[in-house]
Design a protein around this motif. Sequence first.
Motif, PDB file in Angstrom:
ATOM      1  N   PHE A 129       0.810  -1.221   0.000  1.00 28.07           N
ATOM      2  CA  PHE A 129       0.000   0.000   0.000  1.00 28.07           C
ATOM      3  C   PHE A 129       0.845   1.274   0.000  1.00 28.07           C
ATOM      4  O   PHE A 129       0.351   2.348   0.337  1.00 28.07           O
ATOM      5  CB  PHE A 129      -0.939   0.008   1.206  1.00 28.07           C
ATOM      6  N   SER A 130       2.081   1.166  -0.400  1.00 33.10           N
ATOM      7  CA  SER A 130       2.934   2.351  -0.483  1.00 33.10           C
ATOM      8  C   SER A 130       2.296   3.396  -1.394  1.00 33.10           C
ATOM      9  O   SER A 130       1.822   3.083  -2.486  1.00 33.10           O
ATOM     10  CB  SER A 130       4.308   1.937  -1.033  1.00 33.10           C
ATOM     11  N   ASP A 131       2.230   4.645  -0.914  1.00 29.79           N
ATOM     12  CA  ASP A 131       1.677   5.786  -1.671  1.00 29.79           C
ATOM     13  C   ASP A 131       0.169   5.664  -1.922  1.00 29.79           C
ATOM     14  O   ASP A 131      -0.362   6.321  -2.821  1.00 29.79           O
ATOM     15  CB  ASP A 131       2.407   5.985  -3.002  1.00 29.79           C
ATOM     16  N   ILE A 132      -0.526   4.830  -1.143  1.00 29.50           N
ATOM     17  CA  ILE A 132      -1.988   4.729  -1.222  1.00 29.50           C
ATOM     18  C   ILE A 132      -2.563   5.243   0.098  1.00 29.50           C
ATOM     19  O   ILE A 132      -2.275   4.687   1.152  1.00 29.50           O
ATOM     20  CB  ILE A 132      -2.447   3.275  -1.460  1.00 29.50           C
ATOM     21  N   PRO A 133      -3.357   6.323   0.073  1.00 34.01           N
ATOM     22  CA  PRO A 133      -3.883   6.883   1.315  1.00 34.01           C
ATOM     23  C   PRO A 133      -4.762   5.891   2.074  1.00 34.01           C
ATOM     24  O   PRO A 133      -5.487   5.079   1.473  1.00 34.01           O
ATOM     25  CB  PRO A 133      -4.710   8.087   0.837  1.00 34.01           C
ATOM     26  N   LEU A 134      -4.709   5.965   3.385  1.00 36.50           N
ATOM     27  CA  LEU A 134      -5.569   5.156   4.245  1.00 36.50           C
ATOM     28  C   LEU A 134      -7.033   5.453   3.930  1.00 36.50           C
ATOM     29  O   LEU A 134      -7.421   6.611   3.781  1.00 36.50           O
ATOM     30  CB  LEU A 134      -5.285   5.479   5.717  1.00 36.50           C
ATOM     31  N   GLY A 135      -7.842   4.416   3.811  1.00 38.12           N
ATOM     32  CA  GLY A 135      -9.249   4.604   3.514  1.00 38.12           C
ATOM     33  C   GLY A 135      -9.564   4.839   2.052  1.00 38.12           C
ATOM     34  O   GLY A 135     -10.664   5.279   1.708  1.00 38.12           O
ATOM     35  N   SER A 136      -8.622   4.514   1.167  1.00 37.31           N
ATOM     36  CA  SER A 136      -8.886   4.621  -0.272  1.00 37.31           C
ATOM     37  C   SER A 136      -9.964   3.628  -0.682  1.00 37.31           C
ATOM     38  O   SER A 136     -10.148   2.582  -0.054  1.00 37.31           O
ATOM     39  CB  SER A 136      -7.614   4.361  -1.071  1.00 37.31           C
ATOM     40  N   HIS A 137     -10.673   3.959  -1.739  1.00 34.95           N
ATOM     41  CA  HIS A 137     -11.755   3.098  -2.228  1.00 34.95           C
ATOM     42  C   HIS A 137     -11.231   2.104  -3.272  1.00 34.95           C
ATOM     43  O   HIS A 137     -10.451   2.467  -4.149  1.00 34.95           O
ATOM     44  CB  HIS A 137     -12.873   3.935  -2.850  1.00 34.95           C
ATOM     45  N   PHE A 138     -11.697   0.866  -3.150  1.00 37.50           N
ATOM     46  CA  PHE A 138     -11.403  -0.192  -4.111  1.00 37.50           C
ATOM     47  C   PHE A 138     -12.712  -0.858  -4.514  1.00 37.50           C
ATOM     48  O   PHE A 138     -13.702  -0.794  -3.796  1.00 37.50           O
ATOM     49  CB  PHE A 138     -10.446  -1.225  -3.497  1.00 37.50           C
ATOM     50  N   TYR A 139     -12.687  -1.540  -5.674  1.00 37.22           N
ATOM     51  CA  TYR A 139     -13.911  -2.105  -6.231  1.00 37.22           C
ATOM     52  C   TYR A 139     -14.029  -3.597  -5.893  1.00 37.22           C
ATOM     53  O   TYR A 139     -13.146  -4.389  -6.215  1.00 37.22           O
ATOM     54  CB  TYR A 139     -13.931  -1.917  -7.750  1.00 37.22           C
ATOM     55  N   PHE A 140     -15.157  -3.949  -5.269  1.00 35.27           N
ATOM     56  CA  PHE A 140     -15.412  -5.315  -4.818  1.00 35.27           C
ATOM     57  C   PHE A 140     -16.578  -5.941  -5.584  1.00 35.27           C
ATOM     58  O   PHE A 140     -17.556  -5.257  -5.906  1.00 35.27           O
ATOM     59  CB  PHE A 140     -15.802  -5.322  -3.333  1.00 35.27           C
ATOM     60  N   VAL A 141     -16.486  -7.245  -5.827  1.00 30.85           N
ATOM     61  CA  VAL A 141     -17.620  -8.050  -6.291  1.00 30.85           C
ATOM     62  C   VAL A 141     -17.444  -9.434  -5.671  1.00 30.85           C
ATOM     63  O   VAL A 141     -16.659 -10.248  -6.149  1.00 30.85           O
ATOM     64  CB  VAL A 141     -17.659  -8.199  -7.833  1.00 30.85           C
ATOM     65  N   HIS A 142     -18.176  -9.711  -4.588  1.00 34.48           N
ATOM     66  CA  HIS A 142     -18.021 -11.026  -3.940  1.00 34.48           C
ATOM     67  C   HIS A 142     -19.179 -11.315  -3.000  1.00 34.48           C
ATOM     68  O   HIS A 142     -19.771 -10.406  -2.417  1.00 34.48           O
ATOM     69  CB  HIS A 142     -16.698 -11.095  -3.158  1.00 34.48           C
ATOM     70  N   SER A 143     -19.479 -12.593  -2.860  1.00 34.68           N
ATOM     71  CA  SER A 143     -20.504 -13.071  -1.930  1.00 34.68           C
ATOM     72  C   SER A 143     -19.882 -13.727  -0.704  1.00 34.68           C
ATOM     73  O   SER A 143     -20.552 -13.925   0.306  1.00 34.68           O
ATOM     74  CB  SER A 143     -21.416 -14.090  -2.620  1.00 34.68           C
ATOM     75  N   TYR A 144     -18.610 -14.078  -0.817  1.00 33.74           N
ATOM     76  CA  TYR A 144     -17.891 -14.739   0.264  1.00 33.74           C
ATOM     77  C   TYR A 144     -16.737 -13.852   0.712  1.00 33.74           C
ATOM     78  O   TYR A 144     -16.168 -13.113  -0.089  1.00 33.74           O
ATOM     79  CB  TYR A 144     -17.366 -16.101  -0.198  1.00 33.74           C
ATOM     80  N   PHE A 145     -16.417 -13.924   1.992  1.00 31.61           N
ATOM     81  CA  PHE A 145     -15.352 -13.088   2.549  1.00 31.61           C
ATOM     82  C   PHE A 145     -14.416 -13.948   3.372  1.00 31.61           C
ATOM     83  O   PHE A 145     -14.769 -15.051   3.811  1.00 31.61           O
ATOM     84  CB  PHE A 145     -15.948 -11.971   3.414  1.00 31.61           C
ATOM     85  N   ILE A 146     -13.228 -13.438   3.587  1.00 32.30           N
ATOM     86  CA  ILE A 146     -12.248 -14.123   4.421  1.00 32.30           C
ATOM     87  C   ILE A 146     -12.247 -13.486   5.801  1.00 32.30           C
ATOM     88  O   ILE A 146     -12.178 -12.265   5.942  1.00 32.30           O
ATOM     89  CB  ILE A 146     -10.855 -14.076   3.778  1.00 32.30           C
ATOM     90  N   GLU A 147     -12.361 -14.331   6.798  1.00 30.46           N
ATOM     91  CA  GLU A 147     -12.450 -13.868   8.177  1.00 30.46           C
ATOM     92  C   GLU A 147     -11.274 -12.953   8.530  1.00 30.46           C
ATOM     93  O   GLU A 147     -10.180 -13.101   7.998  1.00 30.46           O
ATOM     94  CB  GLU A 147     -12.469 -15.069   9.122  1.00 30.46           C
ATOM     95  N   PHE A 148     -11.541 -12.020   9.432  1.00 29.06           N
ATOM     96  CA  PHE A 148     -10.477 -11.150   9.939  1.00 29.06           C
ATOM     97  C   PHE A 148      -9.595 -11.952  10.886  1.00 29.06           C
ATOM     98  O   PHE A 148     -10.082 -12.684  11.756  1.00 29.06           O
ATOM     99  CB  PHE A 148     -11.073  -9.945  10.669  1.00 29.06           C
ATOM    100  N   ASN A 149      -8.293 -11.828  10.729  1.00 31.38           N
ATOM    101  CA  ASN A 149      -7.346 -12.499  11.608  1.00 31.38           C
ATOM    102  C   ASN A 149      -6.118 -11.608  11.728  1.00 31.38           C
ATOM    103  O   ASN A 149      -5.478 -11.301  10.716  1.00 31.38           O
ATOM    104  CB  ASN A 149      -6.965 -13.875  11.040  1.00 31.38           C
ATOM    105  N   SER A 150      -5.807 -11.197  12.948  1.00 30.71           N
ATOM    106  CA  SER A 150      -4.741 -10.211  13.142  1.00 30.71           C
ATOM    107  C   SER A 150      -3.372 -10.729  12.717  1.00 30.71           C
ATOM    108  O   SER A 150      -2.458  -9.946  12.472  1.00 30.71           O
ATOM    109  CB  SER A 150      -4.695  -9.771  14.610  1.00 30.71           C
ATOM    110  N   ASN A 151      -3.218 -12.053  12.596  1.00 29.88           N
ATOM    111  CA  ASN A 151      -1.933 -12.609  12.178  1.00 29.88           C
ATOM    112  C   ASN A 151      -1.702 -12.469  10.674  1.00 29.88           C
ATOM    113  O   ASN A 151      -0.556 -12.454  10.222  1.00 29.88           O
ATOM    114  CB  ASN A 151      -1.839 -14.089  12.553  1.00 29.88           C
TER     115      ASN A 151
END
Length: 197
Positions: A129-151
Amino acid sequence: MIGIVYYGAGNIFSLTAALDRLGLSYGMIKTAEDFEKYDRYIIPGVGHAGSAMQKLKDTGLVPSIIKLKKPVLGICVGMQLLTRHSEEGDSVLTNIIPLETRLFSEKLKVKVPHTGWNKVFQNTGTPLFSDIPLGSHFYFVHSYFIEFNSNFTIALAEYGIKFSAVIQKDNFYGVQFHPEKSGLAGEQLLKNFAHLA
């Protein structure tokens, strides 16, 4: 030079068009020997995780992918293939990153699939994410997600629930969104990937 894993389950045109715009060199990987030609790899993917995994198995490339030590980027379903298991078709995946891919629950009261632009919040200092501001918008198309895991989660998004927008384990990265369809932020991410050490 980027090698695109070609297994019949990816949106190759949009991806190659983005790489062409950026002037990034690439080629297609169809055999295990092809991996030697490139210094980083992209695993694209759209559609059903189970059928995509079967197509990938049919190529015979899975053992080579698991052994890779150079940077790898999984996009959308290509990201999900890096995980252990998907609820989509109760599918066993590569288990490169030991996480679960889950269906958005009806209890969340959100439209599925999740389609459109969404903010992504990354860990500071993440080279992808170098040179990409925090909270930038990206385009998603999905019905399934990957669980959050801090590792393994290095960027998250929220759609009724916080989920992994980007995961990483060692040289393996996965993005749930489509950088090739995400404007300037997506192009910057692809450029960053092309220059990861």
